[in-house]
Design an enzyme around this catalytic site. Sequence first.
Site, PDB file in Angstrom:
ATOM      1  N   ASP A  22       0.836  -1.203   0.000  1.00  0.00           N
ATOM      2  CA  ASP A  22       0.000   0.000   0.000  1.00  0.00           C
ATOM      3  C   ASP A  22       0.877   1.261   0.000  1.00  0.00           C
ATOM      4  O   ASP A  22       1.700   1.441   0.891  1.00  0.00           O
ATOM      5  CB  ASP A  22      -0.886  -0.050   1.267  1.00  0.00           C
ATOM      6  CG  ASP A  22      -2.162   0.753   1.145  1.00  0.00           C
ATOM      7  OD1 ASP A  22      -2.080   1.913   0.703  1.00  0.00           O
ATOM      8  OD2 ASP A  22      -3.229   0.226   1.516  1.00  0.00           O
ATOM      9  N   THR A  63      -6.805   3.752  -2.041  1.00  0.00           N
ATOM     10  CA  THR A  63      -6.657   2.334  -1.701  1.00  0.00           C
ATOM     11  C   THR A  63      -7.761   1.431  -2.246  1.00  0.00           C
ATOM     12  O   THR A  63      -7.482   0.398  -2.858  1.00  0.00           O
ATOM     13  CB  THR A  63      -6.575   2.193  -0.169  1.00  0.00           C
ATOM     14  OG1 THR A  63      -5.407   2.887   0.264  1.00  0.00           O
ATOM     15  CG2 THR A  63      -6.484   0.733   0.257  1.00  0.00           C
ATOM     16  N   LYS A 146      -5.983  -3.542   6.555  1.00  0.00           N
ATOM     17  CA  LYS A 146      -7.202  -2.803   6.205  1.00  0.00           C
ATOM     18  C   LYS A 146      -8.301  -3.750   5.718  1.00  0.00           C
ATOM     19  O   LYS A 146      -8.020  -4.648   4.921  1.00  0.00           O
ATOM     20  CB  LYS A 146      -6.918  -1.815   5.069  1.00  0.00           C
ATOM     21  CG  LYS A 146      -5.966  -0.695   5.426  1.00  0.00           C
ATOM     22  CD  LYS A 146      -5.789   0.241   4.225  1.00  0.00           C
ATOM     23  CE  LYS A 146      -4.808   1.364   4.547  1.00  0.00           C
ATOM     24  NZ  LYS A 146      -4.572   2.248   3.377  1.00  0.00           N
ATOM     25  N   ASP A 147      -9.536  -3.470   6.101  1.00  0.00           N
ATOM     26  CA  ASP A 147     -10.670  -4.258   5.618  1.00  0.00           C
ATOM     27  C   ASP A 147     -10.718  -4.267   4.086  1.00  0.00           C
ATOM     28  O   ASP A 147     -10.814  -5.320   3.451  1.00  0.00           O
ATOM     29  CB  ASP A 147     -12.000  -3.755   6.227  1.00  0.00           C
ATOM     30  CG  ASP A 147     -12.208  -2.249   6.141  1.00  0.00           C
ATOM     31  OD1 ASP A 147     -11.460  -1.555   5.404  1.00  0.00           O
ATOM     32  OD2 ASP A 147     -13.131  -1.746   6.813  1.00  0.00           O
ATOM     33  N   ASP A 343      -1.236  -0.101  -4.765  1.00  0.00           N
ATOM     34  CA  ASP A 343      -2.565   0.437  -5.054  1.00  0.00           C
ATOM     35  C   ASP A 343      -2.534   1.916  -5.452  1.00  0.00           C
ATOM     36  O   ASP A 343      -3.524   2.446  -5.922  1.00  0.00           O
ATOM     37  CB  ASP A 343      -3.498   0.212  -3.855  1.00  0.00           C
ATOM     38  CG  ASP A 343      -2.954   0.804  -2.571  1.00  0.00           C
ATOM     39  OD1 ASP A 343      -1.737   1.098  -2.491  1.00  0.00           O
ATOM     40  OD2 ASP A 343      -3.750   0.986  -1.637  1.00  0.00           O
ATOM     41  N   HIS A 344      -1.392   2.573  -5.276  1.00  0.00           N
ATOM     42  CA  HIS A 344      -1.181   3.981  -5.641  1.00  0.00           C
ATOM     43  C   HIS A 344       0.195   4.364  -5.150  1.00  0.00           C
ATOM     44  O   HIS A 344       0.778   3.648  -4.332  1.00  0.00           O
ATOM     45  CB  HIS A 344      -2.227   4.914  -5.007  1.00  0.00           C
ATOM     46  CG  HIS A 344      -2.380   4.700  -3.532  1.00  0.00           C
ATOM     47  ND1 HIS A 344      -1.450   5.141  -2.629  1.00  0.00           N
ATOM     48  CD2 HIS A 344      -3.310   4.037  -2.808  1.00  0.00           C
ATOM     49  CE1 HIS A 344      -1.819   4.773  -1.408  1.00  0.00           C
ATOM     50  NE2 HIS A 344      -2.939   4.079  -1.482  1.00  0.00           N
TER      51      HIS A 344
HETATM   52 ZN    ZN Z   1      -3.567   2.652  -0.278  1.00  0.00          ZN
HETATM   53 ZN    ZN Z   2      -3.227   6.290   1.815  1.00  0.00          ZN
END
Ligand code: ZN
Ligand code: ZN
Length: 545
Positions: A22, A63, A146-147, A343-344
């Site tokens: 992430d 995300t 994270k969920d 994711d970014h």
């Molecule tokens: Zn993220």
């Molecule tokens: Zn973030």
Amino acid sequence: LPGFSQQTNANPPRLVVGIVVDQMRFDYLYKYQDHYGDGGFKRLVREGFNYKNTHFDYVPTVTAAGHASIYTGTTPEVHGIVGNSWYDRASKKGVSNVGDSKVKIVGSVVENPYGRSPQNLLSSTITDQLRAGSNFRSKVISVSLKDRGAILPGGRTANGAYWHDWESSPGYFVSSSYYMEKLPSWVQDFNKRELTDSYLSQTWNTLLPISEYDESAPDDNPHERLLRGKDSPTFPYDLEAMRKLYNGETTFYQVLWGTPFGNTIVKDFALEALKNEGLGKDIYTDMLCVSFSTPDVVGHTFGPQSVEVQDIYLRLDRDIENLLSTLDQEVGKNNYMVFLTSDHGAMPVVSYLHANKMQAGLAVIPKFKQDLSFYLNQRYGAFEWIAEFGYEQIYLDRKLIAEKKLSLPDVQQAVADFMQQQPGVRFALTAHNLQDNNFDEGIPALVHNGFHPARSGDVMLVYEPGFTATSDFRTPVSEVQGTGHGSGYAYDTHVPMLWFGKGIRKGETSRKVHPSDIAPTLSMMLNLQMPSGASGEPLSELLDK
Ligand code: ZN
Ligand code: ZN
């Protein structure tokens, strides 16, 4: 059918491991390489295939949208995950990407009313295709802090998606009644080890002597946020001392997310899943989806220039080394395949850009909202025309516009024309315009790919490069601490994409590709029907003979 199987992948990997880091920028692969070990990131690059020019092809780069795009092989326009949350016109409330009031958290200690499920995901995922394509004999397990980092990769048919819960448990891995009635015994056993508690009794110090972190700014620099109880953003971080400041609040368990132990506990859990679920043990290819959330939390707090971010990557590198060597032993070196992406990316801290003479600015949302309200009141009368003013989009009160017999496209255009003149705004595109036109290139194409008519706003905003949206009226650019992501600019779109393991040849390319190409590529490798909304392209470098 021997003839048939010769031209296709007769012998697919027994296990595919999808790793999402992430907020991993592309440059982290290289910037810290002198301090990486041989068996982590460097092994993936050395023995695998490296797509050096991988970019997200939509905004907002956040995300939920990122994880959904990687696993569905399409963009928010189709999979519908247009943000981490969005405004729901019917209920006039915010909707969380994986929120679902019809289901319950499984494994929490206290009753938690906020359920989670993939109900908002509109396209199937590659994991769904694997499940359905094997008549549900392939297994899919997904894990993250994270969920959303667990649920969206697992799709609607995962055997289990697990995330780290600090709202209703002391840092246990939980799931949803959407998937199961109770946690498997191995997950219950994992939770009984109280690992969150023991990690949080440690001190986070740098892995290597701090003098060796010369790829990063000095540990004490003005661009970083302060953690609770600290008067400088510097090592060491004594977590046991921090615990006392939280006075028994369960939010303390979320502190784990901002330490290297956040990655380690996810890795620990993934390895338990591997063993206890018997992943990769039969001819039906399984999939293990792992999303490391900690680099995002630490990146937001300290920024890409920080020793803290560097240390997180050096330690994550060791966790990935451990993951790969365990896969070698448990599944066998030539039986599994890995892809790793993000994711970014992340924007440099605006105060850091400013201090180094680079383009930097703030889009102050409350100011925009005030000025736009004033303008609309003058033009159309004194009413609440704005239903919601988010960072990148404006939702108008469509009922009011209809009552006043105004044309929605006209009001949208008036808002866009006004916003277009505000400092820092590069584009303001109306929903009407986005629905009527196909934008093929440039920033408008990114907005188009991220736009879903039922969930997105009436006017979409794009700021200049180096600008960040803020709700803070007071802090000037030069004093901003910490950073974020979400734009269509390269600092947010350019991420790593590495492939490694069974069937993957060594190599690299600078051809521009997208994370939404991953799921279509896996469809080709595993001979599966593509996910329902797939719009990405299979990666020819990995597939063509
Ligand atoms: Zn993220
Ligand atoms: Zn973030």
